[in-house]
Write an enzyme that holds these catalytic residues in place. Structure first.
Site, PDB file in Angstrom:
ATOM      1  N   VAL A 230       1.348  39.727  36.612  1.00  5.90           N
ATOM      2  CA  VAL A 230       0.755  41.046  36.380  1.00  5.90           C
ATOM      3  C   VAL A 230       1.688  41.886  35.512  1.00  5.90           C
ATOM      4  O   VAL A 230       1.572  43.106  35.466  1.00  5.90           O
ATOM      5  CB  VAL A 230       0.452  41.783  37.706  1.00  5.90           C
ATOM      6  CG1 VAL A 230      -0.701  41.115  38.443  1.00  5.90           C
ATOM      7  CG2 VAL A 230       1.699  41.848  38.606  1.00  5.90           C
ATOM      8  N   ARG A 232       3.492  41.012  31.723  1.00  7.73           N
ATOM      9  CA  ARG A 232       3.019  40.868  30.350  1.00  7.73           C
ATOM     10  C   ARG A 232       2.856  39.377  30.074  1.00  7.73           C
ATOM     11  O   ARG A 232       3.635  38.544  30.546  1.00  7.73           O
ATOM     12  CB  ARG A 232       4.017  41.459  29.353  1.00  7.73           C
ATOM     13  CG  ARG A 232       3.951  42.971  29.215  1.00  7.73           C
ATOM     14  CD  ARG A 232       2.721  43.402  28.428  1.00  7.73           C
ATOM     15  NE  ARG A 232       2.766  44.795  28.053  1.00  7.73           N
ATOM     16  CZ  ARG A 232       2.194  45.779  28.729  1.00  7.73           C
ATOM     17  NH1 ARG A 232       1.553  45.495  29.852  1.00  7.73           N
ATOM     18  NH2 ARG A 232       2.251  47.017  28.303  1.00  7.73           N
ATOM     19  N   ASP A 256      -3.291  37.855  34.979  1.00  2.16           N
ATOM     20  CA  ASP A 256      -4.005  39.060  34.539  1.00  2.16           C
ATOM     21  C   ASP A 256      -3.631  39.446  33.121  1.00  2.16           C
ATOM     22  O   ASP A 256      -4.274  40.309  32.529  1.00  2.16           O
ATOM     23  CB  ASP A 256      -3.692  40.221  35.492  1.00  2.16           C
ATOM     24  CG  ASP A 256      -4.519  41.462  35.194  1.00  2.16           C
ATOM     25  OD1 ASP A 256      -5.759  41.359  35.186  1.00  2.16           O
ATOM     26  OD2 ASP A 256      -3.922  42.534  34.955  1.00  2.16           O
ATOM     27  N   GLU A 261      -4.554  38.691  23.812  1.00  2.37           N
ATOM     28  CA  GLU A 261      -5.648  39.319  24.548  1.00  2.37           C
ATOM     29  C   GLU A 261      -6.659  39.907  23.580  1.00  2.37           C
ATOM     30  O   GLU A 261      -6.259  40.580  22.624  1.00  2.37           O
ATOM     31  CB  GLU A 261      -5.102  40.410  25.481  1.00  2.37           C
ATOM     32  CG  GLU A 261      -4.186  39.848  26.560  1.00  2.37           C
ATOM     33  CD  GLU A 261      -3.621  40.911  27.494  1.00  2.37           C
ATOM     34  OE1 GLU A 261      -3.970  42.114  27.331  1.00  2.37           O
ATOM     35  OE2 GLU A 261      -2.846  40.558  28.394  1.00  2.37           O
ATOM     36  N   HIS A 280      -6.679  41.719  32.252  1.00  3.18           N
ATOM     37  CA  HIS A 280      -5.688  42.799  32.188  1.00  3.18           C
ATOM     38  C   HIS A 280      -6.209  44.061  32.877  1.00  3.18           C
ATOM     39  O   HIS A 280      -6.199  45.160  32.316  1.00  3.18           O
ATOM     40  CB  HIS A 280      -5.309  43.098  30.736  1.00  3.18           C
ATOM     41  CG  HIS A 280      -3.956  43.748  30.611  1.00  3.18           C
ATOM     42  ND1 HIS A 280      -3.147  43.565  29.520  1.00  3.18           N
ATOM     43  CD2 HIS A 280      -3.269  44.575  31.439  1.00  3.18           C
ATOM     44  CE1 HIS A 280      -2.030  44.275  29.663  1.00  3.18           C
ATOM     45  NE2 HIS A 280      -2.082  44.886  30.830  1.00  3.18           N
TER      46      HIS A 280
END
Length: 321
Positions: A230, A232, A256, A261, A280
């Site tokens: 959680v 980067r 996440d 992304e 995310h």
């Protein structure tokens, strides 16, 4: 009315912008508009915090650079570029504290989902398949939380509350931490990795942490352990992680954040067994933008009144000390 404030935004504006506008001459800028509006501004509110536009738009003349940059996120990695970090007149603040409890709850949910195989249960439900099976307990299991900032501490406190055995990993080793008990430094990190059933990544992205979870770290983890990220995406060598999962050394992962992304459709992480992918959103809960806006407003008032700002980032280290 104070000095000029530029708000970098994407698809929405701060909800409390009328109060912000009462304290500063406020202009709103998209990524395309920022190069023309940033020079000469006193303050930048990076309401769209992951944008690369700030580095690309930063004035060449240090005298025209903002004196204060506030980031509407906990991570400030897009702002650690030399022209900003090397200018002693620029103060950088972040939104530390807003995400602590939401992310801690999310981590607990991910660990429960992995231990109880909720994704498999939901697959069976959609197929109308009745398949009783045993699940794992989390009480008594060992967790290494890598990252001892405010988010990592909130994670540690919540996991301890449900009976998990928690330790930390950080730059400074210690044995009497109030939240982690033991914090492993570089010398004992491999020991902590080899004991942990779950490794939770909650570290900031800095030059020192980029790629820190490489093939050697994954090999040092306990066979059958699971990774939760959680922090980067760039903390992890994703191809090495895919290899560790595909080869069965790790039992699973809950991710996440990702190196790219949105996660590309071709990524094998989408379909690897035992892997949970989320977009995310670990810190995004009802009213989270309200809390972000209120924190910035509080700092704006502090600045107007000459009081110390909250969450001043150490620009060399990349996080709030």
């Amino acid at each position: 009315m104070g000095d000029r404030l530029v708000v970098l935004y994407n698809d929405h504006l701060p909800y409390n912008r009328e109060r912000i506008e009462s304290l500063a001459r406020t202009v709103y800028a998209t990524e395309e508009e920022l190069p023309a509006l940033l020079p000469g501004a006193d303050t930048l509110l990076a309401w769209w915090p992951l944008s690369p536009a700030v580095a690309a738009s930063w004035p060449d003349d240090p005298a025209k650079a903002p004196r204060w940059v506030h980031v509407a996120a906990a991570g400030v990695d897009p702002y650690l570029f030399p022209a900003l970090t090397g200018n002693p007149d620029v103060v950088l603040t972040n939104s530390r504290g807003v995400y602590d409890q939401p992310i801690a709850e999310y981590v607990l949910g991910l660990i429960l989902s992995l231990a109880k195989d909720f994704p498999g249960m939901w697959d069976h439900q959609r197929g109308r398949q009745w398949r009783p099976r045993d699940s794992e307990r989390i009480g008594g299991r060992t967790v290494l939380v890598w990252g001892t900032g405010s988010i990592g501490r909130a994670v540690a406190r919540l996991l301890r509350a449900v009976g998990m055995r928690v330790s930390g990993a950080g730059r400074t080793p210690r044995d009497d931490d109030p939240d982690f008990g033991t914090v492993h430094g570089p010398a004992t990190l491999r020991t902590g990795l080899g004991e942990a059933d779950y490794v939770v990544l909650a570290a900031p992205l800095t030059p020192a942490t980029r790629g820190m979870v490489d093939a050697s770290v994954l090999a040092a983890m306990k066979p059958g352990a699971r990774l939760v990220n959680v922090g980067r995406g760039q903390l992890v060598d994703e191809p090495a992680l895919v290899d560790a999962l595909s080869g069965g050394r790790l039992a699973g992962a809950a991710l996440d954040v990702f190196a790219q992304e949105p996660l590309p459709a071709a990524s094998p992480l989408w379909e690897l067994p035992g892997v949970i992918v989320s977009p995310h959103t670990a810190g995004e809960v009802v009213h989270w933008r309200h809390d972000l806006a209120e924190l910035f407003l509080d700092n704006l008032l502090r600045r107007a009144e000459g009081r110390p700002l909250r969450n001043v980032v150490d620009k060399e280290q990349g996080y709030v000390r």
